[in-house]
Scaffold this motif. Structure first.
Motif, PDB file in Angstrom:
ATOM      1  N   SER A  61      49.360  56.212  35.216  1.00 57.47           N
ATOM      2  CA  SER A  61      48.044  55.589  35.336  1.00 57.47           C
ATOM      3  C   SER A  61      47.404  55.369  33.967  1.00 57.47           C
ATOM      4  O   SER A  61      46.800  54.322  33.713  1.00 57.47           O
ATOM      5  CB  SER A  61      47.130  56.465  36.203  1.00 57.47           C
ATOM      6  N   LEU A  62      47.553  56.359  33.080  1.00 56.69           N
ATOM      7  CA  LEU A  62      47.019  56.212  31.723  1.00 56.69           C
ATOM      8  C   LEU A  62      47.756  55.109  30.973  1.00 56.69           C
ATOM      9  O   LEU A  62      47.144  54.316  30.239  1.00 56.69           O
ATOM     10  CB  LEU A  62      47.135  57.538  30.964  1.00 56.69           C
ATOM     11  N   GLU A  63      49.064  55.048  31.163  1.00 58.77           N
ATOM     12  CA  GLU A  63      49.856  54.011  30.501  1.00 58.77           C
ATOM     13  C   GLU A  63      49.429  52.631  30.996  1.00 58.77           C
ATOM     14  O   GLU A  63      49.324  51.676  30.211  1.00 58.77           O
ATOM     15  CB  GLU A  63      51.345  54.238  30.774  1.00 58.77           C
ATOM     16  N   ASN A  64      49.154  52.515  32.287  1.00 59.73           N
ATOM     17  CA  ASN A  64      48.716  51.238  32.858  1.00 59.73           C
ATOM     18  C   ASN A  64      47.368  50.814  32.278  1.00 59.73           C
ATOM     19  O   ASN A  64      47.124  49.633  32.028  1.00 59.73           O
ATOM     20  CB  ASN A  64      48.617  51.366  34.379  1.00 59.73           C
ATOM     21  N   ALA A  65      46.490  51.791  32.043  1.00 59.55           N
ATOM     22  CA  ALA A  65      45.158  51.475  31.521  1.00 59.55           C
ATOM     23  C   ALA A  65      45.191  51.097  30.037  1.00 59.55           C
ATOM     24  O   ALA A  65      44.350  50.325  29.571  1.00 59.55           O
ATOM     25  CB  ALA A  65      44.223  52.669  31.727  1.00 59.55           C
ATOM     26  N   LEU A  66      46.193  51.608  29.308  1.00 59.66           N
ATOM     27  CA  LEU A  66      46.213  51.429  27.857  1.00 59.66           C
ATOM     28  C   LEU A  66      47.354  50.544  27.362  1.00 59.66           C
ATOM     29  O   LEU A  66      47.497  50.347  26.148  1.00 59.66           O
ATOM     30  CB  LEU A  66      46.320  52.801  27.173  1.00 59.66           C
ATOM     31  N   LYS A  67      48.155  49.977  28.254  1.00 63.56           N
ATOM     32  CA  LYS A  67      49.418  49.353  27.857  1.00 63.56           C
ATOM     33  C   LYS A  67      49.267  48.147  26.926  1.00 63.56           C
ATOM     34  O   LYS A  67      50.135  47.884  26.093  1.00 63.56           O
ATOM     35  CB  LYS A  67      50.216  48.950  29.098  1.00 63.56           C
ATOM     36  N   ASP A  68      48.197  47.388  27.026  1.00 64.37           N
ATOM     37  CA  ASP A  68      48.051  46.191  26.190  1.00 64.37           C
ATOM     38  C   ASP A  68      47.160  46.412  24.974  1.00 64.37           C
ATOM     39  O   ASP A  68      46.826  45.463  24.254  1.00 64.37           O
ATOM     40  CB  ASP A  68      47.459  45.044  27.028  1.00 64.37           C
ATOM     41  N   ALA A  69      46.756  47.657  24.748  1.00 66.99           N
ATOM     42  CA  ALA A  69      45.825  47.947  23.656  1.00 66.99           C
ATOM     43  C   ALA A  69      46.572  48.293  22.365  1.00 66.99           C
ATOM     44  O   ALA A  69      47.677  48.840  22.390  1.00 66.99           O
ATOM     45  CB  ALA A  69      44.905  49.091  24.052  1.00 66.99           C
ATOM     46  N   THR A  70      45.942  47.999  21.255  1.00 66.98           N
ATOM     47  CA  THR A  70      46.492  48.377  19.954  1.00 66.98           C
ATOM     48  C   THR A  70      46.136  49.839  19.679  1.00 66.98           C
ATOM     49  O   THR A  70      45.224  50.397  20.305  1.00 66.98           O
ATOM     50  CB  THR A  70      45.888  47.510  18.842  1.00 66.98           C
ATOM     51  N   PRO A  71      46.830  50.483  18.726  1.00 65.21           N
ATOM     52  CA  PRO A  71      46.483  51.876  18.386  1.00 65.21           C
ATOM     53  C   PRO A  71      45.026  52.033  17.989  1.00 65.21           C
ATOM     54  O   PRO A  71      44.381  53.020  18.344  1.00 65.21           O
ATOM     55  CB  PRO A  71      47.422  52.191  17.219  1.00 65.21           C
ATOM     56  N   GLU A  72      44.494  51.036  17.256  1.00 65.78           N
ATOM     57  CA  GLU A  72      43.094  51.112  16.845  1.00 65.78           C
ATOM     58  C   GLU A  72      42.162  51.041  18.051  1.00 65.78           C
ATOM     59  O   GLU A  72      41.152  51.748  18.115  1.00 65.78           O
ATOM     60  CB  GLU A  72      42.764  49.968  15.867  1.00 65.78           C
ATOM     61  N   GLU A  73      42.495  50.184  19.028  1.00 60.99           N
ATOM     62  CA  GLU A  73      41.676  50.049  20.229  1.00 60.99           C
ATOM     63  C   GLU A  73      41.727  51.324  21.070  1.00 60.99           C
ATOM     64  O   GLU A  73      40.720  51.731  21.660  1.00 60.99           O
ATOM     65  CB  GLU A  73      42.152  48.857  21.063  1.00 60.99           C
ATOM     66  N   ILE A  74      42.885  51.967  21.141  1.00 60.23           N
ATOM     67  CA  ILE A  74      43.020  53.204  21.923  1.00 60.23           C
ATOM     68  C   ILE A  74      42.156  54.309  21.324  1.00 60.23           C
ATOM     69  O   ILE A  74      41.542  55.089  22.050  1.00 60.23           O
ATOM     70  CB  ILE A  74      44.501  53.631  21.997  1.00 60.23           C
ATOM     71  N   LEU A  75      42.099  54.385  19.987  1.00 58.88           N
ATOM     72  CA  LEU A  75      41.260  55.391  19.342  1.00 58.88           C
ATOM     73  C   LEU A  75      39.775  55.086  19.534  1.00 58.88           C
ATOM     74  O   LEU A  75      38.961  55.990  19.712  1.00 58.88           O
ATOM     75  CB  LEU A  75      41.584  55.476  17.850  1.00 58.88           C
ATOM     76  N   ALA A  76      39.427  53.786  19.530  1.00 58.34           N
ATOM     77  CA  ALA A  76      38.027  53.395  19.670  1.00 58.34           C
ATOM     78  C   ALA A  76      37.568  53.411  21.122  1.00 58.34           C
ATOM     79  O   ALA A  76      36.395  53.648  21.415  1.00 58.34           O
ATOM     80  CB  ALA A  76      37.817  51.995  19.075  1.00 58.34           C
ATOM     81  N   GLY A  77      38.505  53.160  22.055  1.00 62.16           N
ATOM     82  CA  GLY A  77      38.151  53.125  23.468  1.00 62.16           C
ATOM     83  C   GLY A  77      38.467  51.784  24.096  1.00 62.16           C
ATOM     84  O   GLY A  77      38.036  50.736  23.596  1.00 62.16           O
ATOM     85  N   VAL A  78      39.231  51.788  25.172  1.00 63.08           N
ATOM     86  CA  VAL A  78      39.642  50.575  25.882  1.00 63.08           C
ATOM     87  C   VAL A  78      38.780  50.419  27.131  1.00 63.08           C
ATOM     88  O   VAL A  78      38.597  51.385  27.877  1.00 63.08           O
ATOM     89  CB  VAL A  78      41.136  50.660  26.270  1.00 63.08           C
ATOM     90  N   PRO A  79      38.228  49.236  27.409  1.00 63.68           N
ATOM     91  CA  PRO A  79      37.386  49.040  28.602  1.00 63.68           C
ATOM     92  C   PRO A  79      38.140  49.363  29.891  1.00 63.68           C
ATOM     93  O   PRO A  79      39.235  48.838  30.129  1.00 63.68           O
ATOM     94  CB  PRO A  79      37.008  47.557  28.534  1.00 63.68           C
ATOM     95  N   LEU A  80      37.559  50.228  30.725  1.00 59.81           N
ATOM     96  CA  LEU A  80      38.195  50.608  31.986  1.00 59.81           C
ATOM     97  C   LEU A  80      37.991  49.556  33.072  1.00 59.81           C
ATOM     98  O   LEU A  80      38.675  49.578  34.094  1.00 59.81           O
ATOM     99  CB  LEU A  80      37.636  51.949  32.465  1.00 59.81           C
ATOM    100  N   ALA A  81      37.051  48.637  32.864  1.00 57.86           N
ATOM    101  CA  ALA A  81      36.779  47.607  33.868  1.00 57.86           C
ATOM    102  C   ALA A  81      38.000  46.724  34.110  1.00 57.86           C
ATOM    103  O   ALA A  81      38.139  46.132  35.182  1.00 57.86           O
ATOM    104  CB  ALA A  81      35.585  46.755  33.433  1.00 57.86           C
ATOM    105  N   ARG A  82      38.897  46.654  33.124  1.00 58.38           N
ATOM    106  CA  ARG A  82      40.067  45.791  33.278  1.00 58.38           C
ATOM    107  C   ARG A  82      41.206  46.460  34.057  1.00 58.38           C
ATOM    108  O   ARG A  82      42.204  45.818  34.365  1.00 58.38           O
ATOM    109  CB  ARG A  82      40.558  45.337  31.911  1.00 58.38           C
ATOM    110  N   VAL A  83      41.051  47.733  34.359  1.00 60.47           N
ATOM    111  CA  VAL A  83      42.076  48.429  35.143  1.00 60.47           C
ATOM    112  C   VAL A  83      41.982  47.983  36.596  1.00 60.47           C
ATOM    113  O   VAL A  83      40.904  48.023  37.209  1.00 60.47           O
ATOM    114  CB  VAL A  83      41.903  49.963  35.057  1.00 60.47           C
TER     115      VAL A  83
END
Length: 461
Positions: A61-83
């Motif tokens: 589930s975490l991989e699905n939420a973060l799969k298209d994000a860059t390392p910088e985006e993952i550290l800053a926070g990825v919008p959960l609305a797109r999950v």
């Protein structure tokens, strides 16, 4: 809500094991997962434990939420609305690199995973400029350590908590003061065969559920709610004396609470019976006696499956010798003790027990190996269910197929889990979730009948 007023929730590993999609349940707030939590999930996912499945689901589930994000985006926070999925999460999900933390002069030893998570919370507390950072964990001791270390906001995970006080938990019956009929004005009574039904104004029973029992103090009435529509309540008049005369495998009720339990246990239209109450109130004995009665005498079911969760110290029962039934024997001694009570007057108790075990096809199973099964035409006795989470209880209840009855029993005052309290126990959860389900009944067995000593200990210790 502006970004400034959003909270930051830092999740412990046990939150994702308790509910793998928990990170989607914080609405508009931001969720942070420490790197050490991912390490712990990775270590757990391949173990032969019941929680290994939850670890794998959480990782996917975490991989699905973060799969298209860059390392910088993952550290800053990825919008959960797109999950994708049915959720209202509008915050961000971030991974916190706690491996960068350095040992300070504090008492926290960062070689311990819990301490790394607490230190991560402290660092976030400093860096978020006064914004609220909340450490969420189901580990009671970790909550205490976090507060002692200086974490200002520490919480339990309460998304699946349905009540705030155990005193408000449904007992499964309504006890009317004095004589029941003195509270009733107009009543419509009908006879259907040998059974009598009454329709009374719902003002007499303002809080009502299907299969809820109704008794009075003066022993003038004992009945069960079979229907209600907001104006009237339809009651099945069972009768106080009739309920007290029930028998199952030679056992008769010692009080009205046991009588209500036997009524529910022996009713084939009720698929789920939940028995709560103190130690010594007769939960296990009544469940087993009713099961033997329905399997051997009435032949309504084909077998009895007895299961319970093994203690956390021995989640894997593989180290014990023998078959699965023999491995489970130490954890199911309460069942064998009850069998001995039921046959203590037999000429040869050992022979009787062996005969009954074979005749009733009694099987001892570990809850950890129930996943994926489909249980047909059986009675399932789930003992000590106060130590289970809602998801674990869902696992076993969803295994029950056609013609299967499940009996859950437990004492909310005897929770052994590090992560559960009386209000967050899975037993409390299903009592509230199923209290108005037409195929279930709940009975709180008031009073200890085991012995005078046991009753005194329950009341005074």
């Amino acid at each position: 809500m502006t970004e400034k007023h959003r909270k930051y929730y830092l999740l412990d590993t046990n939150i994702l094991l308790h509910e793998p999609l928990a990170f989607l349940n914080f609405d508009e707030h931001n969720v942070i997962i420490p790197m050490v939590v991912l390490e712990e999930l990775d270590n757990i996912k391949d173990r032969h434990k019941d929680v290994s499945r939850e670890a794998r689901v959480a990782i996917r589930s975490l991989e699905n939420a973060l799969k298209d994000a860059t390392p910088e985006e993952i550290l800053a926070g990825v919008p959960l609305a797109r999950v994708q999925g049915n959720h209202q999460a509008e915050g961000r999900l971030a991974i916190y690199p706690d491996y960068q933390l350095k040992q300070t002069d504090s008492a926290l030893n960062l070689s311990e995973n819990d301490h790394r998570i607490i230190q991560a919370a402290l660092e976030l507390q400093k860096s978020k400029n006064g914004e609220k950072v909340v450490l969420v964990t189901k580990d009671i001791n970790m909550r205490l350590k976090a507060k002692g270390a200086g974490v200002k906001c520490v919480e339990d995970y309460r998304t699946d908590q349905l009540i705030d006080d155990i005193r408000f938990l449904s007992k499964g019956f309504a006890e009317i003061e004095g004589d029941f009929w003195s509270h009733v004005g107009e009543v419509t009574s009908v006879q259907e065969g040998r059974e009598t039904f009454h329709e009374v104004d719902q003002k007499v029973l303002p809080t009502v559920f299907r299969n809820q029992y109704v008794i009075d103090e003066e022993e003038q009435f004992a009945g069960k709610v079979v229907a209600y529509d907001g104006n009237y309540v339809r009651l099945h008049d069972i009768g106080f004396e009739r309920m007290m005369s029930y028998r199952a495998w030679g056992i008769q009720p010692k009080n009205i609470y046991q009588a209500m339990a036997l009524n529910a246990l022996l009713d084939p239209t009720i698929d789920l019976v939940i028995l709560t109450g103190p130690a010594g109130s007769g939960k296990t004995l009544l469940a087993l006696a009713a099961a033997l009665e329905m399997v051997i005498e009435q032949k309504l079911y084909e077998k009895i499956i007895v299961t319970r969760n093994t203690p956390e110290i021995a989640e894997s029962i593989g180290y014990l010798p023998g078959t699965e039934e023999e491995k489970m024997a130490p954890w199911l001694a309460a069942i064998t003790d009850s069998l001995e009570v039921l046959h203590k007057n037999d000429e040869s108790m050992e022979s009787s027990l062996n005969y009954i075990m074979n005749k009733a096809n009694i099987q001892f199973k570990s809850l950890n190996f129930m996943r994926g099964r489909s249980i047909q035409n059986a009675i399932v006795i789930l003992d000590e269910s106060q130590n289970l989470t809602a998801s674990q209880l869902k696992t076993i209840i969803t295994r029950c197929g056609t013609g299967t009855k499940i009996i859950c029993s437990g004492n909310l005052a005897q929770i052994d889990s590090y992560y559960l309290t009386a209000v967050t126990s899975g037993l409390t959860y299903i009592v509230e979730r199923f209290k108005d389900y037409p195929g279930s009944a709940t009975i709180n067995l008031n009073g200890v009948v085991r012995s005078n000593l046991a009753q005194y200990a329950e009341e005074n210790l």
